[in-house]
Motif scaffolding. Structure first.
Motif, mmCIF file in Angstrom:
data_model
loop_
_atom_site.group_PDB
_atom_site.id
_atom_site.type_symbol
_atom_site.label_atom_id
_atom_site.label_comp_id
_atom_site.label_asym_id
_atom_site.label_seq_id
_atom_site.Cartn_x
_atom_site.Cartn_y
_atom_site.Cartn_z
ATOM 1 N N LEU A 2 0.827 -1.208 0.000
ATOM 2 C CA LEU A 2 0.000 0.000 0.000
ATOM 3 C C LEU A 2 0.856 1.249 0.000
ATOM 4 N N SER A 3 0.469 2.201 -0.843
ATOM 5 C CA SER A 3 1.092 3.518 -0.824
ATOM 6 C C SER A 3 -0.013 4.546 -0.594
ATOM 7 N N LEU A 4 0.172 5.410 0.387
ATOM 8 C CA LEU A 4 -0.825 6.449 0.650
ATOM 9 C C LEU A 4 -0.301 7.773 0.116
ATOM 10 N N GLU A 5 -1.113 8.438 -0.707
ATOM 11 C CA GLU A 5 -0.689 9.688 -1.326
ATOM 12 C C GLU A 5 -1.346 10.870 -0.643
ATOM 13 N N ILE A 6 -0.507 11.790 -0.210
ATOM 14 C CA ILE A 6 -1.017 13.015 0.389
ATOM 15 C C ILE A 6 -0.419 14.187 -0.366
ATOM 16 N N THR A 7 -1.259 15.166 -0.726
ATOM 17 C CA THR A 7 -0.725 16.273 -1.525
ATOM 18 C C THR A 7 0.172 17.150 -0.675
ATOM 19 N N GLU A 8 1.166 17.705 -1.341
ATOM 20 C CA GLU A 8 2.139 18.565 -0.672
ATOM 21 C C GLU A 8 1.452 19.693 0.089
ATOM 22 N N THR A 9 0.501 20.353 -0.565
ATOM 23 C CA THR A 9 -0.190 21.479 0.051
ATOM 24 C C THR A 9 -0.927 21.050 1.311
ATOM 25 N N GLN A 10 -1.628 19.912 1.233
ATOM 26 C CA GLN A 10 -2.399 19.447 2.379
ATOM 27 C C GLN A 10 -1.494 18.998 3.516
ATOM 28 N N ALA A 11 -0.372 18.374 3.170
ATOM 29 C CA ALA A 11 0.546 17.887 4.198
ATOM 30 C C ALA A 11 1.049 19.039 5.053
ATOM 31 N N MET A 12 1.133 20.217 4.445
ATOM 32 C CA MET A 12 1.637 21.382 5.159
ATOM 33 C C MET A 12 0.608 21.982 6.110
ATOM 34 N N GLU A 13 -0.659 21.579 5.952
ATOM 35 C CA GLU A 13 -1.726 22.183 6.746
ATOM 36 C C GLU A 13 -1.640 21.830 8.220
ATOM 37 N N ALA A 14 -1.266 20.609 8.497
ATOM 38 C CA ALA A 14 -1.210 20.177 9.897
ATOM 39 C C ALA A 14 0.034 19.342 10.115
ATOM 40 N N PRO A 15 1.197 19.946 9.978
ATOM 41 C CA PRO A 15 2.440 19.180 9.974
ATOM 42 C C PRO A 15 2.646 18.293 11.195
#
Ligand code: C2E
Ligand code: CA
Ligand code: CA
Ligand code: CA
Length: 279
Positions: free
Chosen positions: A146-159
């Motif tokens: 399994l690979s989970l993809e999180i967008t760069e912009t969203q990842a920055m929202e709640a580091p």
């Protein structure tokens, strides 16, 4: 199809009489669609180009589609954000994830992997990592597939919040991919500290290749950064043989795009198994 169209109208009328706002109505319709199983994944192949010769199938990315009973197919751009604001993304994301894992479990080739997109709202929800890991055990898929993809912009929202969850998933063997890399504002320190295994190069950099020298330079730099941090790179939106050749030349590891395969339902793909009964 005509009848369900009329049913839709009837439902809207009925709801309007009880003075439900269109906003609220849409959320209810979406909730119903999730519960009725109308939102299902299609799968786009991901190819390994890190070795000589033809691209080798690496796995798939699951992409959500809403198949309405009237036959209309609605793309994720029209409902993912709505699901987020309506508090439905947890249920939607889990439904897509479980369907994708069940299709993967049925694959004959046990090395194939599956990438699933995750919204930051799912990531920061209490117990997300435990839920994912429990679902994997229940369905019977090894975490490494399994690979989970999180967008760069969203990842920055709640580091801070997401970091602990990502670390826990990564420690259990799940791959983490930073999606749409290069268009957001992730600092290099943040990328360094993320337990991510993959950087996904956004298709707007790929679409400029090979003509745009600057795009080429950006892709080259991202590949170098990723490799020096021990990460793999995935290029998306590959549409021409020229782009593929150039991506290979600069050392991109994995690719996906219309040139090598469009998103398709599992039934159309040799390599994925049937959904089977829900357990
Ligand atoms: P993404 O994760 O960046 O997915 C790549 C998008 O590019 C997909 O659009 C895919 O169909 C499209 N694509 C693939 N190859 C090519 C190509 O060669 N050329 C072009 N022009 N486009 C290509 P799609 O399926 O409409 O998904 C849009 C976005 O919706 C995704 O972007 C992702 O951020 C989001 N999304 C999709 N499914 C889910 C889901 O289950 N959960 C969450 N949270 N987001 C999802
Ligand atoms: Ca993605
Ligand atoms: Ca992307
Ligand atoms: Ca079963």
């Amino acid at each position: 199809a005509k009848r369900s169209g009329r049913d839709q109208v009837a439902r809207y009328d009925g709801a309007a009489k009880t003075s439900v706002t269109p906003h609220r109505l849409e959320a209810e319709e979406l909730r119903h669609a999730i519960e009725a199983g109308e939102i299902t994944p299609v799968y786009q192949p991901v190819w390994d180009i890190s070795r000589e010769g033809e691209p080798v199938l690496h796995g798939y990315e699951a992409l959500a589609r809403w198949r309405r009973p009237d036959g209309v197919l609605i793309p994720p751009a029209q409902f993912i954000e709505r699901a987020e604001t309506a508090g439905l993304i947890g249920a939607l994301g889990r439904s897509i994830f479980r369907q994708a894992m069940r299709h993967l479990r049925g694959a004959r080739d046990r090395r194939l992997s599956m990438a699933v997109n995750v919204s930051v709202r799912q990531l920061v929800a209490e117990g997300f990592a435990d839920e994912v890991l429990a679902d994997l055990v229940e369905i019977g898929v090894e975490p490494a597939r399994l690979s989970l993809e999180i967008t760069e912009t969203q990842a920055m929202e709640a580091p801070e919040l997401s970091l602990a969850t990502l670390r826990r998933l990564s420690a259990a063997g799940v791959s983490i991919a930073i999606d749409d890399f290069g268009i957001g504002f992730a600092s290099l320190a943040y990328v360094r500290d993320l337990p991510a295994a993959e950087l996904k190069i956004d298709q707007r950099f790929v679409s400029g290749m090979p003509d745009n020298g600057k795009d080429r330079a950006v892709v080259r730099a991202v590949v170098e950064l990723a490799h020096s941090l021990g990460m793999r790179t995935v290029a998306e939106g590959v549409e021409t043989p020229e782009q593929l050749a150039l991506l290979r030349e600069v050392g991109v590891d994995l690719v996906q795009g219309y040139l090598l395969g469009r998103p398709q339902p599992a039934e159309a793909l040799m390599n994925l198994g049937p959904l089977g009964e829900d357990e």
